[in-house]
Design an enzyme around this catalytic site. Sequence first.
Site, PDB file in Angstrom:
ATOM      1  N   HIS A  61       0.807  -1.224   0.000  1.00 18.89           N
ATOM      2  CA  HIS A  61       0.000   0.000   0.000  1.00 18.89           C
ATOM      3  C   HIS A  61       0.838   1.272   0.000  1.00 18.89           C
ATOM      4  O   HIS A  61       1.923   1.302   0.567  1.00 18.89           O
ATOM      5  CB  HIS A  61      -0.903   0.034   1.238  1.00 18.89           C
ATOM      6  CG  HIS A  61      -1.827  -1.125   1.337  1.00 18.89           C
ATOM      7  ND1 HIS A  61      -2.221  -1.640   2.547  1.00 18.89           N
ATOM      8  CD2 HIS A  61      -2.446  -1.882   0.405  1.00 18.89           C
ATOM      9  CE1 HIS A  61      -3.042  -2.654   2.359  1.00 18.89           C
ATOM     10  NE2 HIS A  61      -3.188  -2.830   1.066  1.00 18.89           N
ATOM     11  N   LYS A  71       5.211   6.566   7.340  1.00 16.29           N
ATOM     12  CA  LYS A  71       4.610   5.727   8.371  1.00 16.29           C
ATOM     13  C   LYS A  71       5.668   5.303   9.386  1.00 16.29           C
ATOM     14  O   LYS A  71       6.818   5.079   9.033  1.00 16.29           O
ATOM     15  CB  LYS A  71       3.994   4.469   7.750  1.00 16.29           C
ATOM     16  CG  LYS A  71       2.861   4.749   6.785  1.00 16.29           C
ATOM     17  CD  LYS A  71       2.347   3.467   6.154  1.00 16.29           C
ATOM     18  CE  LYS A  71       1.217   3.753   5.187  1.00 16.29           C
ATOM     19  NZ  LYS A  71       0.741   2.529   4.523  1.00 16.29           N
ATOM     20  N   TYR A 131       0.384   1.975  14.043  1.00 18.69           N
ATOM     21  CA  TYR A 131       1.252   2.812  13.221  1.00 18.69           C
ATOM     22  C   TYR A 131       0.724   4.222  13.088  1.00 18.69           C
ATOM     23  O   TYR A 131      -0.463   4.471  13.150  1.00 18.69           O
ATOM     24  CB  TYR A 131       1.507   2.184  11.849  1.00 18.69           C
ATOM     25  CG  TYR A 131       0.300   1.931  10.989  1.00 18.69           C
ATOM     26  CD1 TYR A 131       0.000   2.771   9.925  1.00 18.69           C
ATOM     27  CD2 TYR A 131      -0.513   0.830  11.205  1.00 18.69           C
ATOM     28  CE1 TYR A 131      -1.089   2.529   9.111  1.00 18.69           C
ATOM     29  CE2 TYR A 131      -1.599   0.572  10.395  1.00 18.69           C
ATOM     30  CZ  TYR A 131      -1.881   1.425   9.337  1.00 18.69           C
ATOM     31  OH  TYR A 131      -2.964   1.181   8.536  1.00 18.69           O
ATOM     32  N   ASP A 169      -6.569  -5.888  -2.594  1.00 19.01           N
ATOM     33  CA  ASP A 169      -5.156  -6.242  -2.717  1.00 19.01           C
ATOM     34  C   ASP A 169      -4.923  -7.284  -3.810  1.00 19.01           C
ATOM     35  O   ASP A 169      -3.862  -7.301  -4.437  1.00 19.01           O
ATOM     36  CB  ASP A 169      -4.595  -6.733  -1.382  1.00 19.01           C
ATOM     37  CG  ASP A 169      -4.340  -5.589  -0.413  1.00 19.01           C
ATOM     38  OD1 ASP A 169      -4.376  -4.417  -0.842  1.00 19.01           O
ATOM     39  OD2 ASP A 169      -4.113  -5.867   0.778  1.00 19.01           O
TER      40      ASP A 169
END
Length: 181
Positions: A61, A71, A131, A169
């Site tokens: 992603h 991130k 995260y 995905d």
Amino acid sequence: MKFIQTSLPGVLLIQPAVFQDRRGFFFEGYRKDLFEQNGIPTEFVQDNHSRSARGVLRGLHYQTGPQAQAKLMRVVRGEAFDVVVDIRKSSKTFGKYICTTLNAENRTMVYVPAGFAHGFCALEDGTEFIYKTSNYYSPESEHGILWNDSSIGIPWPKLDIPYLLSEKDQRNSPLQSAVLL
């Protein structure tokens, strides 16, 4: 905290200093001043928490344009095979990846700057990621690279069960035809 540069410029593994005794443990998961001193001036605006069953594979992603995200990720329960891929067309490491194992015991974090795709495979049931992101989630800016793109060649772990991917995905694009930065 120990900041370790990987083979991908800007992608860092971060090992916190853990203070442990008979009562339990304590560590700082984020300290703006230490991150800035180690070349990470990112301001985070959103925290996310995900839980995955063993065999769940998420990714690869990323977001593009003004919504591109950096991130900072860590596993707080379970274990994951974690992957970061350089998707910056002008980069010397375009299409290269790093992979590492993140788990609740090693407490290692990974910092992923904007311009990289991220994915992981949960190696244990109930694997939980926490995260931070530098930009808000933007469905219009969200993209993905096909997890098993042979031009990248990620050595995903062999499991005794099939991987479980979202429909989205499963439809991600190969690197060569993806919307990139």
